[in-house]
Design a protein around this motif. Sequence first.
Motif, short mmCIF file in Angstrom:
data_model
loop_
_atom_site.label_atom_id
_atom_site.label_comp_id
_atom_site.label_asym_id
_atom_site.label_seq_id
_atom_site.Cartn_x
_atom_site.Cartn_y
_atom_site.Cartn_z
N MET A 29 14.64 7.27 5.82
CA MET A 29 14.47 7.29 4.37
C MET A 29 14.02 8.68 3.91
SD MET A 29 12.89 3.68 3.04
CE MET A 29 11.32 3.83 3.90
N GLY A 30 14.49 9.06 2.73
CA GLY A 30 14.08 10.32 2.14
C GLY A 30 13.83 10.15 0.66
N ALA A 31 13.14 11.14 0.07
CA ALA A 31 12.81 11.07 -1.35
C ALA A 31 13.04 12.43 -1.99
CB ALA A 31 11.36 10.63 -1.54
N SER A 32 13.56 12.44 -3.20
CA SER A 32 13.87 13.70 -3.88
C SER A 32 12.71 14.21 -4.72
CB SER A 32 15.09 13.51 -4.77
OG SER A 32 14.86 12.45 -5.71
N ASP A 33 11.77 13.33 -5.08
CA ASP A 33 10.61 13.77 -5.86
C ASP A 33 9.48 12.77 -5.65
OD1 ASP A 33 11.10 11.54 -7.54
OD2 ASP A 33 12.29 12.74 -8.92
N ALA A 34 8.37 12.99 -6.34
CA ALA A 34 7.17 12.17 -6.13
C ALA A 34 7.39 10.72 -6.53
CB ALA A 34 6.00 12.76 -6.92
N HIS A 35 8.17 10.49 -7.55
CA HIS A 35 8.44 9.11 -7.97
C HIS A 35 9.14 8.34 -6.86
CE1 HIS A 35 9.70 5.69 -10.44
NE2 HIS A 35 10.93 5.88 -9.98
N TYR A 36 10.15 8.95 -6.28
CA TYR A 36 10.89 8.26 -5.21
C TYR A 36 10.12 8.24 -3.89
CZ TYR A 36 14.67 7.73 -8.46
OH TYR A 36 15.40 7.36 -9.55
N LEU A 37 9.15 9.15 -3.75
CA LEU A 37 8.26 9.05 -2.60
C LEU A 37 7.40 7.79 -2.73
CD1 LEU A 37 7.14 10.28 0.01
CD2 LEU A 37 5.52 11.58 -1.40
N MET A 38 6.97 7.47 -3.95
CA MET A 38 6.24 6.23 -4.17
C MET A 38 7.10 5.02 -3.81
SD MET A 38 4.76 4.61 -7.74
CE MET A 38 6.41 4.42 -8.44
N LYS A 39 8.36 5.04 -4.23
CA LYS A 39 9.26 3.93 -3.90
C LYS A 39 9.46 3.81 -2.40
CE LYS A 39 9.96 2.85 -8.17
NZ LYS A 39 9.33 1.60 -8.71
N LEU A 40 9.53 4.93 -1.73
CA LEU A 40 9.68 4.93 -0.27
C LEU A 40 8.46 4.29 0.39
CD1 LEU A 40 10.99 7.85 1.91
CD2 LEU A 40 8.80 6.81 2.46
N LYS A 41 7.26 4.66 -0.07
CA LYS A 41 6.04 4.09 0.50
C LYS A 41 5.95 2.59 0.21
CE LYS A 41 4.46 7.62 2.58
NZ LYS A 41 4.36 7.58 4.07
N GLU A 42 6.45 2.18 -0.94
CA GLU A 42 6.48 0.75 -1.24
C GLU A 42 7.38 0.00 -0.26
OE1 GLU A 42 5.68 0.31 -6.02
OE2 GLU A 42 7.73 0.66 -5.35
N VAL A 43 8.54 0.57 0.03
CA VAL A 43 9.47 -0.10 0.94
C VAL A 43 8.91 -0.14 2.36
CG1 VAL A 43 11.77 0.06 1.99
CG2 VAL A 43 11.49 0.38 -0.48
N GLU A 44 8.19 0.89 2.77
CA GLU A 44 7.52 0.82 4.07
C GLU A 44 6.56 -0.36 4.13
OE1 GLU A 44 7.49 5.55 5.47
OE2 GLU A 44 5.66 4.60 4.67
N ALA A 45 5.81 -0.57 3.04
CA ALA A 45 4.87 -1.69 3.00
C ALA A 45 5.60 -3.02 2.97
CB ALA A 45 3.96 -1.55 1.77
N ILE A 46 6.71 -3.08 2.25
CA ILE A 46 7.50 -4.31 2.20
C ILE A 46 8.03 -4.66 3.59
CG2 ILE A 46 9.63 -5.34 1.29
CD1 ILE A 46 9.13 -3.69 -1.29
N ALA A 47 8.46 -3.67 4.34
CA ALA A 47 8.92 -3.91 5.71
C ALA A 47 7.78 -4.45 6.58
CB ALA A 47 9.49 -2.63 6.31
N PHE A 48 6.59 -3.91 6.39
CA PHE A 48 5.41 -4.40 7.11
C PHE A 48 5.14 -5.86 6.79
CE2 PHE A 48 0.87 -5.35 6.67
CZ PHE A 48 0.39 -5.10 7.94
N ILE A 49 5.12 -6.19 5.51
CA ILE A 49 4.89 -7.57 5.07
C ILE A 49 5.95 -8.50 5.64
CG2 ILE A 49 4.91 -9.10 3.05
CD1 ILE A 49 2.35 -7.54 3.23
N THR A 50 7.20 -8.06 5.60
CA THR A 50 8.32 -8.89 6.04
C THR A 50 8.25 -9.19 7.54
OG1 THR A 50 9.71 -7.93 4.30
CG2 THR A 50 10.83 -9.06 6.11
N GLU A 51 7.96 -8.18 8.34
CA GLU A 51 7.88 -8.39 9.79
C GLU A 51 6.84 -9.46 10.12
OE1 GLU A 51 6.85 -5.95 13.93
OE2 GLU A 51 6.50 -5.01 11.98
N TRP A 52 5.66 -9.38 9.51
CA TRP A 52 4.61 -10.34 9.85
C TRP A 52 4.84 -11.70 9.21
CZ3 TRP A 52 2.57 -9.42 14.09
CH2 TRP A 52 2.35 -8.12 14.53
#
Length: 567
Positions: free
Chosen positions: A477-500
């Motif tokens: 995953m990559g991000a073009s600016d700070a807004h999309y970096l936030m979205k990237l960090k959200e998706v990382e957390a969603i993947a964490f929640i989903t696995e468990w």
Amino acid sequence: MMERIYETDILIVGAGSSGLWAAHSIKQKDKDVKVLVVDKGPENWGGLMACAGGDLDIVMPNEDIQDWVKDWVYYYDGLCDQELMETLFKDTYEILEQYRQWGCEYLTDEEGRIETVGVPQRGLEHIKLYVTKLKGSGGLRMVNALVKAIKEEGVESVGRTMLTDLIKDQSGRVVGAIGFNTIDGSFVQIKAKAVLIATGMGGWKSSYMKNPSTGEGIAMAFRAGAEIRNMEFARVWNVPKLFGWEGQTTLLPLGARFVNAKGEDFMKRYSETLGGNTDPHYSTIGMALEMRAGRGPCYMDTSGLKPEDAAVVKPKLGWQYINYNRLVDLGIDFFKQKTEWMPQPLMSYGGLVADLKGATRVPGLYAAGRCRSIDPGVYTGGFALASTASGGKIAGEAMVDYIQGVSLVDLNVEEVGRLKKRLYAPLNGTGIAAKEVLRCIQNIVYPYEVSIIKSEKSLQNALHKIETLKAELLPQMGASDAHYLMKLKEVEAIAFITEWYIKASLMRTESRCGHYREDYPDHDDNWLKWIVIGQEDGDTLMHTVDVPIERYKHPIERYYQDNFKFV
């Protein structure tokens, strides 16, 4: 890269109901304590509270809290933290009265009494919901009241800032956090004597206003050493196919019903006693089975409502009023005809483990509201706004006591540097967009056989997919600016929640509360326990903790689940 540095006595992560109430209670207990509230959304926006209807579950002064706890023991099929529920709800009337003093209005009888107009919940004997007077804007009015109070009390607030990592000292105590501004990308460091996580549940960015709840606060606390539990439970609600709506908790007891394509009240097929007047978890199982049998789609039929009742629950302001008028423009009168509804996975019910005062097992780290584990996947209307307020209030007061004699310390420079480098690594304008990975996660979770009617085969298949996604897609995953970096960090957390969510669902080989296994359709007394996930010596471990019935006040005498037959 710009840097912003803050120092405070207590850092609150999340500006929703629990975070705002914690800030208020801290200042009420000690006006000299410095409080900083940080949220990834706009400053003091109120989180999901701002979108809520405004209804509350309240234990009235003439009621016994133990009667409510007995209802929860029954409703939760025994998987109830009785001491926690008593602690959270025994003083809810005080919270209601505070809201009323701030100008929030609730329905009363002709003599002005509120205690006579509670709406019974889910066929339970004692638990009742008290309805806001201005349907559709009650939650926003509560936010405005709280924000006004904390501003007058001197609470500092920072918006558009996502915190990503907690910092600990050599003793293991949490002493601050780091993150970034989601607009300009500036690096944020915060020193604090104690930190409260109040970021809400994890979820999958579905509709129904649940876009902000992605679980990053839970994941951040877990990485710092906190435990999580109840990850196998998720909120799967029945929602309108067209426009979002809130209020079925009130509509169903007043005479609305779910029907299939044949016009049948299909929930009577699965529960003769409760029908559709139950938690959405059970009615979405019914919906899924109806569609599997070819009797879909399913509808909300409000034609049975009395005109005077329809007038009370008809939205008058806010987002729900807008959606009502959208339906009118399409020639649909919500209160006079059927509208198509469907099941939809919304959020995880898993969360942080904390004691009665909100303290996690990590010194200096507290949790309040929906980011901590409270209920196992079934819900009563008004539960969230009441429990988040009381949970925030309790945690805030406890943190004032905790910080006595505690000093601010400098954050470890090497640790901060390492985390900063990892934080900004994806900010290079290349890589897979976070929204594409999110769609892949949604495609793993959303099928009925993963989110509603689980089985060993379907869950193992989902687990293989999420593990592959974590290994192959997340690192790209990559991000073009700070807004999309936030979205990237959200998706990382969603993947964490989903696995468990998937792993815990596999581990619980029974059906109970909000967890239904088609291959294990009944509750099993050997599973009267919580699944707890934590870290020891760098390894992540799943274990079970027995419900301490011998210590609790109320035995398990009946199961709510026994009202339903899905096989």
